[in-house]
Design a protein around this motif. Sequence first.
Motif, mmCIF file in Angstrom:
data_model
loop_
_atom_site.group_PDB
_atom_site.id
_atom_site.type_symbol
_atom_site.label_atom_id
_atom_site.label_comp_id
_atom_site.label_asym_id
_atom_site.label_seq_id
_atom_site.Cartn_x
_atom_site.Cartn_y
_atom_site.Cartn_z
ATOM 1 N N MET A 105 0.057 3.197 14.025
ATOM 2 C CA MET A 105 1.254 2.413 13.701
ATOM 3 C C MET A 105 0.969 0.914 13.707
ATOM 4 S SD MET A 105 3.724 4.592 13.156
ATOM 5 C CE MET A 105 5.108 3.459 13.217
ATOM 6 N N GLY A 106 0.149 0.472 14.661
ATOM 7 C CA GLY A 106 -0.087 -0.947 14.811
ATOM 8 C C GLY A 106 -1.314 -1.471 14.101
ATOM 9 N N GLY A 107 -2.238 -0.566 13.713
ATOM 10 C CA GLY A 107 -3.493 -1.014 13.130
ATOM 11 C C GLY A 107 -3.777 -0.424 11.771
ATOM 12 N N LEU A 108 -4.105 0.862 11.732
ATOM 13 C CA LEU A 108 -4.539 1.466 10.479
ATOM 14 C C LEU A 108 -3.481 1.353 9.384
ATOM 15 C CD1 LEU A 108 -6.650 3.126 8.899
ATOM 16 C CD2 LEU A 108 -5.492 5.185 9.753
ATOM 17 N N GLY A 109 -2.234 1.665 9.703
ATOM 18 C CA GLY A 109 -1.189 1.616 8.681
ATOM 19 C C GLY A 109 -0.985 0.226 8.098
ATOM 20 N N PRO A 110 -0.715 -0.770 8.937
ATOM 21 C CA PRO A 110 -0.514 -2.115 8.393
ATOM 22 C C PRO A 110 -1.729 -2.671 7.651
ATOM 23 C CG PRO A 110 0.387 -1.964 10.605
ATOM 24 C CD PRO A 110 -0.357 -0.696 10.366
ATOM 25 N N MET A 111 -2.919 -2.452 8.174
ATOM 26 C CA MET A 111 -4.102 -3.012 7.514
ATOM 27 C C MET A 111 -4.417 -2.288 6.207
ATOM 28 S SD MET A 111 -4.961 -5.592 9.340
ATOM 29 C CE MET A 111 -3.187 -5.775 9.603
ATOM 30 N N ALA A 112 -4.330 -0.963 6.211
ATOM 31 C CA ALA A 112 -4.560 -0.219 4.976
ATOM 32 C C ALA A 112 -3.468 -0.539 3.958
ATOM 33 C CB ALA A 112 -4.612 1.282 5.256
ATOM 34 N N GLY A 113 -2.245 -0.753 4.437
ATOM 35 C CA GLY A 113 -1.165 -1.118 3.529
ATOM 36 C C GLY A 113 -1.420 -2.444 2.834
ATOM 37 N N GLN A 114 -1.914 -3.421 3.578
ATOM 38 C CA GLN A 114 -2.260 -4.704 2.959
ATOM 39 C C GLN A 114 -3.449 -4.546 2.014
ATOM 40 O OE1 GLN A 114 -0.575 -7.631 3.170
ATOM 41 N NE2 GLN A 114 0.945 -6.452 4.303
ATOM 42 N N ASN A 115 -4.375 -3.691 2.378
ATOM 43 C CA ASN A 115 -5.498 -3.360 1.500
ATOM 44 C C ASN A 115 -4.966 -2.832 0.170
ATOM 45 O OD1 ASN A 115 -7.621 -1.852 0.222
ATOM 46 N ND2 ASN A 115 -8.702 -1.663 2.160
ATOM 47 N N HIS A 116 -4.052 -1.855 0.234
ATOM 48 C CA HIS A 116 -3.451 -1.307 -0.989
ATOM 49 C C HIS A 116 -2.808 -2.419 -1.813
ATOM 50 C CE1 HIS A 116 -2.693 2.838 1.158
ATOM 51 N NE2 HIS A 116 -3.976 2.550 1.025
ATOM 52 N N HIS A 117 -2.068 -3.279 -1.144
ATOM 53 C CA HIS A 117 -1.327 -4.320 -1.880
ATOM 54 C C HIS A 117 -2.270 -5.251 -2.623
ATOM 55 C CE1 HIS A 117 1.728 -7.267 -2.870
ATOM 56 N NE2 HIS A 117 0.899 -8.192 -2.407
ATOM 57 N N PHE A 118 -3.241 -5.806 -1.925
ATOM 58 C CA PHE A 118 -4.093 -6.815 -2.558
ATOM 59 C C PHE A 118 -5.093 -6.191 -3.525
ATOM 60 C CE2 PHE A 118 -2.516 -9.309 1.057
ATOM 61 C CZ PHE A 118 -2.070 -10.420 0.371
ATOM 62 N N ASN A 119 -5.452 -4.926 -3.308
ATOM 63 C CA ASN A 119 -6.361 -4.254 -4.239
ATOM 64 C C ASN A 119 -5.660 -3.759 -5.488
ATOM 65 O OD1 ASN A 119 -9.249 -3.897 -3.880
ATOM 66 N ND2 ASN A 119 -8.779 -3.045 -1.858
ATOM 67 N N ARG A 120 -4.373 -3.367 -5.361
ATOM 68 C CA ARG A 120 -3.721 -2.645 -6.446
ATOM 69 C C ARG A 120 -2.476 -3.325 -7.005
ATOM 70 N NH1 ARG A 120 -4.963 2.779 -6.901
ATOM 71 N NH2 ARG A 120 -2.837 3.221 -7.590
ATOM 72 N N ALA A 122 -0.991 -6.661 -6.088
ATOM 73 C CA ALA A 122 -0.797 -8.118 -6.154
ATOM 74 C C ALA A 122 -0.965 -8.618 -7.590
ATOM 75 C CB ALA A 122 -1.786 -8.818 -5.230
ATOM 76 N N PRO A 123 -0.082 -9.503 -8.041
ATOM 77 C CA PRO A 123 -0.182 -9.999 -9.415
ATOM 78 C C PRO A 123 -1.430 -10.834 -9.662
ATOM 79 C CG PRO A 123 1.503 -11.202 -8.197
ATOM 80 C CD PRO A 123 1.078 -10.063 -7.328
ATOM 81 N N GLU A 124 -2.014 -11.350 -8.590
ATOM 82 C CA GLU A 124 -3.237 -12.150 -8.705
ATOM 83 C C GLU A 124 -4.289 -11.587 -7.762
ATOM 84 O OE1 GLU A 124 -4.778 -16.741 -7.839
ATOM 85 O OE2 GLU A 124 -2.639 -16.233 -7.698
ATOM 86 N N LYS A 125 -5.497 -11.410 -8.265
ATOM 87 C CA LYS A 125 -6.587 -10.927 -7.418
ATOM 88 C C LYS A 125 -7.082 -12.084 -6.550
ATOM 89 C CE LYS A 125 -6.933 -6.652 -8.832
ATOM 90 N NZ LYS A 125 -6.623 -5.535 -7.923
ATOM 91 N N LEU A 126 -6.928 -11.917 -5.257
ATOM 92 C CA LEU A 126 -7.319 -12.949 -4.303
ATOM 93 C C LEU A 126 -8.525 -12.440 -3.516
ATOM 94 C CD1 LEU A 126 -3.747 -13.861 -3.002
ATOM 95 C CD2 LEU A 126 -5.128 -15.123 -4.673
ATOM 96 N N PRO A 127 -9.729 -12.893 -3.853
ATOM 97 C CA PRO A 127 -10.930 -12.339 -3.214
ATOM 98 C C PRO A 127 -10.908 -12.432 -1.692
ATOM 99 C CG PRO A 127 -11.533 -13.599 -5.155
ATOM 100 C CD PRO A 127 -10.071 -13.841 -4.936
ATOM 101 N N TYR A 128 -10.403 -13.540 -1.155
ATOM 102 C CA TYR A 128 -10.372 -13.674 0.301
ATOM 103 C C TYR A 128 -9.498 -12.587 0.933
ATOM 104 C CZ TYR A 128 -9.214 -15.288 4.958
ATOM 105 O OH TYR A 128 -9.020 -15.347 6.325
ATOM 106 N N ALA A 129 -8.304 -12.370 0.368
ATOM 107 C CA ALA A 129 -7.386 -11.376 0.921
ATOM 108 C C ALA A 129 -7.959 -9.972 0.761
ATOM 109 C CB ALA A 129 -6.030 -11.477 0.244
ATOM 110 N N ILE A 130 -8.532 -9.686 -0.392
ATOM 111 C CA ILE A 130 -9.108 -8.362 -0.610
ATOM 112 C C ILE A 130 -10.218 -8.092 0.400
ATOM 113 C CG2 ILE A 130 -10.458 -6.963 -2.220
ATOM 114 C CD1 ILE A 130 -8.859 -8.358 -4.483
#
Length: 214
Positions: A105-120, A122-130
């Motif tokens: 709940m506190g780690g894998l979900g939030p981090m993988a969720g942000q991974n999904h967002h910036f990889n798939r 996000a309107p702009e590919k941000l290398p640092y965030a990815i």
Amino acid sequence: MIDLYYWTTPNGHKITLFLEEAGLPYRVIPVNIAKNEQFAPAFLEIAPNNRIPAIVDQAPADAGEPLSLFESGAILQYLAEKTGRFLPADLRGRQETLQWLYWQMGGLGPMAGQNHHFNRAAPEKLPYAIKRYVDETVRLYGVLNKRLADRPFVAGSEYSIADMAIYPWIARHPWQSLNLDDFAHVRRWFDTIAERDATRRAYAVAERINPTPP
């Protein structure tokens, strides 16, 4: 009867995994987040954080009024306590399971969720965030891989709500720029859970409602 307010996301899958394993009768009420149905006033009465899943237990153990719950981890814990299944009764086994539930709940979900967002998404590919979120997802997979090196399931010898919470996020590994074969113990655990009849039934529910990737 459990009313399940659901969409076909990892957090939604957690609850269908439990309900199918436990054989509890439930009714799926789809909440299409792509259409912003999670902001409907009636849903917000049940889930004020406007996120799925949520449940309403029409027959809680105290024989009182129907009980509503939001937050997938809280729902899993509630259902485990209601049924006496998938959460050990002994002190140490219970805490072992709950700490890994909260790790998800506190780690894998939030981090993988942000991974999904910036990889798939996000309107702009941000290398640092990815890179940041891919690297953190890799680290978390490494933690899980080490944990599973000497036990069949996350909390020990028995399948539990910790496994149910974690599995749907690992099922999205293709979205996370990860190769599951790089984590041999996670791969073995993942394949074992994927072969369970209840897992197949839970993902069949998703397929009926909204055909998606895993």
